[in-house]
Design a protein around this motif. Structure first.
Motif, short mmCIF file in Angstrom:
data_model
loop_
_atom_site.label_atom_id
_atom_site.label_comp_id
_atom_site.label_asym_id
_atom_site.label_seq_id
_atom_site.Cartn_x
_atom_site.Cartn_y
_atom_site.Cartn_z
N GLN A 114 0.82 -1.22 0.00
CA GLN A 114 0.00 0.00 0.00
C GLN A 114 0.85 1.26 0.00
O GLN A 114 0.32 2.37 0.07
CB GLN A 114 -0.91 0.02 1.23
N LEU A 115 2.17 1.10 -0.02
CA LEU A 115 3.06 2.27 0.06
C LEU A 115 2.76 3.24 -1.08
O LEU A 115 2.72 2.86 -2.25
CB LEU A 115 4.51 1.79 -0.04
N PHE A 116 2.51 4.50 -0.72
CA PHE A 116 2.22 5.50 -1.74
C PHE A 116 2.56 6.91 -1.29
O PHE A 116 3.37 7.59 -1.92
CB PHE A 116 0.73 5.43 -2.13
N ASP A 117 2.00 7.35 -0.18
CA ASP A 117 2.08 8.75 0.24
C ASP A 117 3.51 9.28 0.27
O ASP A 117 3.82 10.29 -0.36
CB ASP A 117 1.49 8.93 1.66
N GLU A 118 4.37 8.57 1.01
CA GLU A 118 5.71 9.11 1.25
C GLU A 118 6.53 9.20 -0.03
O GLU A 118 7.08 10.27 -0.33
CB GLU A 118 6.44 8.29 2.32
N PRO A 119 6.67 8.10 -0.81
CA PRO A 119 7.46 8.23 -2.04
C PRO A 119 6.85 9.24 -3.02
O PRO A 119 7.58 10.00 -3.64
CB PRO A 119 7.45 6.83 -2.65
N CYS B 204 11.33 4.02 -8.00
CA CYS B 204 10.60 4.02 -6.73
C CYS B 204 9.10 4.02 -6.94
O CYS B 204 8.33 4.36 -6.05
CB CYS B 204 11.01 5.20 -5.88
N LEU B 205 8.69 3.67 -8.17
CA LEU B 205 7.26 3.57 -8.45
C LEU B 205 6.68 2.40 -7.65
O LEU B 205 7.18 1.29 -7.74
CB LEU B 205 7.06 3.32 -9.95
N MET C 19 7.44 11.12 -11.93
CA MET C 19 6.51 10.06 -11.56
C MET C 19 7.32 8.79 -11.31
O MET C 19 8.02 8.32 -12.20
CB MET C 19 5.50 9.86 -12.69
N GLY C 20 7.26 8.30 -10.09
CA GLY C 20 7.95 7.05 -9.79
C GLY C 20 9.41 7.20 -9.46
O GLY C 20 10.12 6.21 -9.34
N GLY C 21 9.89 8.43 -9.31
CA GLY C 21 11.30 8.62 -8.98
C GLY C 21 12.16 8.44 -10.21
O GLY C 21 11.66 8.21 -11.31
N PRO C 22 13.50 8.52 -10.05
CA PRO C 22 14.39 8.42 -11.21
C PRO C 22 14.23 7.07 -11.90
O PRO C 22 14.30 6.03 -11.26
CB PRO C 22 15.79 8.57 -10.60
N LEU C 23 14.00 7.11 -13.20
CA LEU C 23 13.79 5.90 -14.02
C LEU C 23 12.71 4.98 -13.43
O LEU C 23 12.76 3.78 -13.57
CB LEU C 23 15.09 5.11 -14.16
#
Lengths: 273, 325
Positions: free
Chosen positions: B243-248, B272-273, B265-269
């Motif tokens: 369920q991880l979403f808010d923090e990243p 971290c999506l 969106m999703g961090g570099p490449l």
């Protein structure tokens, strides 16, 4: 120095170090909120600056208090509603042996294992269909039904509310809702306080659903307000950080004042003693 | 259970009265079930139906069968990548939070240290902070230009150029793992704390008499008796992990940048999506593909089931083996 004392000091130092790691990010945040934006980029300082009031003024100009009001409405009403729903349901499962109660309670337990986010797409479609977009209702009504709350209340009532009380109240002519609300509820005040605090924090922190259903700035809650600070202040990093501090500090204070109730509440649900 | 069946009570009038009362348990559970079915069950089922359609939320949905599932599993590489990222985070953070939480709890529970209460509160504070604020805090700490960590490292002369923590996939992932650990270690510590205080002191005293070391006491008494809590936390961590979403999401929103850009969106490449982020972005973010987002939700659900069941079975096997020793 004895060996035992030496260990104690080492432990104490480790404890301080860990506490520092946990608290430092908050400290840096507070320090930055008292500085001038240009100075934040210049280099690290550990002492507060003199720009706190200026930053506060900037923040207030952007109506951060509206987000606050919305968050308070959401968290308070969602908590109240959820407490009523969980208490009634938990009371029923704990005190009555009715047909289907085992199956229905198993259903409640299963709901705890299914993340609600998985129904997100249809949830949003549903909210659009019933006209709840850009209102606070999706943040108040749906979170009222939590399997955890029911499970928790059932456990607490089952072990803390004596059944004899129920029988004697019945003989005295009390109705079933009367027993629940005027006899059982006063007996389970600590449980209500703990569960209420947990619910309050969860609902205050809620992010994913408000991110989708709230599109107008006058309906923003604090978390949505925080991520949209970018558009409000643009270059003013210090003001953004000040707003962030204002956004999280009251909740931290609430927690500090109630830490004991809160912590015991979290563990009570899962650790059986 | 309180028995209010008519057999236990005498008198016909009372019988009828009690029978009338048996409606109340159902009335009491009604609000929960109405709200849950209306706002959780219904969306879950309806999401499945949406997943079989191609739909942008406005025009007429087009039935496409299992095409959305085929798309996310075989064509769009990012769904499986998001699951992989989520598993990567869990592979690091679940052992860390459980082991650290366990060690901290047993160390600080057994001795009456000064300030233990303050310590406990401090460690717990990150857990109740708004997740969004945690993302922002770590953004402030690890920012390329103004990040506190970069500034400190530069001041100490350890680095010549600022490190782009949030711009390099490998580093960015480590920051996310760190962020999760920072948030959850205190929570786990509190849990184990409650568990340890439930273990009878006599067990430890008996071990002392036998001359057992602290390590032996920890592995032979504390861990076996806390096994149910450890198992519970592992399973719940897997469910929460997906369920991880808010923090990243906030960490990579370029909150600190002056341009006010929308961030990566999703961090570099997309390193971290996360699964929920993928669902969000597919349905409400960069695309409006409700059907595909819904299929991704069911795909994620499948992975949650597989991994929590696998963890359950593995833990049962380990438990049986250690029981034979």
């Amino acid at each position: 120095m004895t060996k035992k004392k030496f260990y104690k000091i080492v432990l104490f130092l480790i404890m301080i170090l860990i506490a520092l790691i946990c608290l430092l990010p908050f400290y840096f945040m507070l320090i930055m909120s008292t500085q001038y934006t240009e100075d934040i980029y210049k280099g690290i300082t550990f002492l507060p600056g003199r720009y706190l009031l200026e930053n506060l003024k900037t923040v207030m100009n952007a109506h951060f208090e509206v987000y606050y009001k919305n968050s308070l409405i959401v968290a308070a009403s969602a908590t109240a509603l959820s407490l009523i729903v969980s208490t009634m349901c938990g009371f029923s499962f704990a005190m009555y042996n009715f047909k289907g109660s085992k199956f229905l309670f198993a259903f409640v337990l299963v709901t705890m294992m299914i993340p609600t986010q998985l129904g997100l797409v249809a949830f949003v479609v549903e909210m659009k269909a019933i006209g709840w977009m850009n209102t606070l209702l999706p943040l108040i009504v749906p979170p009222a039904a939590t399997g955890f709350g029911v499970y928790w209340m059932k456990n607490f009532i089952g072990s803390n509310f004596p059944k004899e009380l129920m029988d004697s109240a019945r003989i005295d002519g009390a109705s079933e809702p009367g027993i629940l609300f005027s006899i059982a509820v006063p007996c389970i005040k600590p449980a209500i306080a703990s569960l209420g605090l947990m619910n309050f924090v969860t609902n205050w922190n809620s992010f994913l659903v408000p991110l989708i259903v709230l599109n107008k700035s006058e309906t923003y809650t604090v978390p949505i307000g925080i991520i949209n600070l970018n558009s409000a202040y643009r270059n003013d990093l210090a003001a953004k950080i000040t707003a962030l501090s204002i956004g999280i500090i009251p909740l931290l204070i609430l927690f500090l004042l109630t830490a004991k109730t809160f912590i015991s509440g979290i563990t009570m649900g899962a650790v059986k003693e | 259970m309180s028995k209010i069946g008519p057999q236990t009570q005498g008198g016909k009038g009372l019988k009828r009265k009690l029978k009338g009362r048996m409606i109340w348990p159902y009335i009491f559970i009604l609000p929960f079930f109405i709200i849950y079915i209306a706002f959780n069950c219904y969306p879950l089922i309806y999401t499945f139906i949406i997943s079989l359609n191609d739909w942008d939320g406005f025009s007429q949905p087009v039935s496409v069968g299992l095409a959305n599932y085929k798309n996310i599993f075989t064509e769009d590489p990012y769904f499986l990548k998001s699951i992989g990222n989520t598993l990567f985070f869990m592979a690091f953070d679940i052992p860390i939070v459980i082991i650290c939480g366990l060690i901290l709890a047993s160390v600080f529970n057994s001795r009456k240290l000064k300030g233990a209460g303050f310590f406990r509160t401090a460690v717990f504070l990150p857990y109740i902070t708004i997740p969004v604020a945690i993302g922002v805090l770590f953004c402030l700490l690890f920012d390329w230009n103004s990040g506190t960590v970069n500034l400190i490292l530069a001041k100490l002369g350890l680095i010549e150029e600022h490190i782009n923590f949030l711009g390099v996939p490998r580093l960015a992932r480590m920051i996310v793992v760190m962020m999760i650990c920072w948030k959850y270690i205190g929570y786990h510590m509190i849990f184990f704390n409650a568990g340890i205080s439930g273990i009878s002191v006599e067990l430890y005293e008996a071990a002392d008499v036998d001359g057992a070391s602290a390590f032996v006491k920890f592995t032979r008494i504390t861990i076996p008796l806390l096994k149910p809590i450890i198992e519970y936390l592992v399973i719940m961590n897997i469910i929460w992990g997906f369920q991880l979403f808010d923090e990243p999401k906030v960490l990579f929103s370029s909150w600190t940048s002056s341009s006010g850009g929308s961030g990566l969106m999703g961090g570099p490449l997309k390193s971290c999506l996360t699964a929920i982020w993928y669902i969000y972005d597919t349905s409400f973010g960069s695309q409006m593909r409700y059907g595909k987002g819904a299929a991704a939700a069911y795909g994620t659900f499948l992975f949650i089931l597989i991994f929590s069941l696998a963890a359950f079975v593995v833990m049962k096997i380990i438990g049986r083996k250690s029981g034979e020793d």
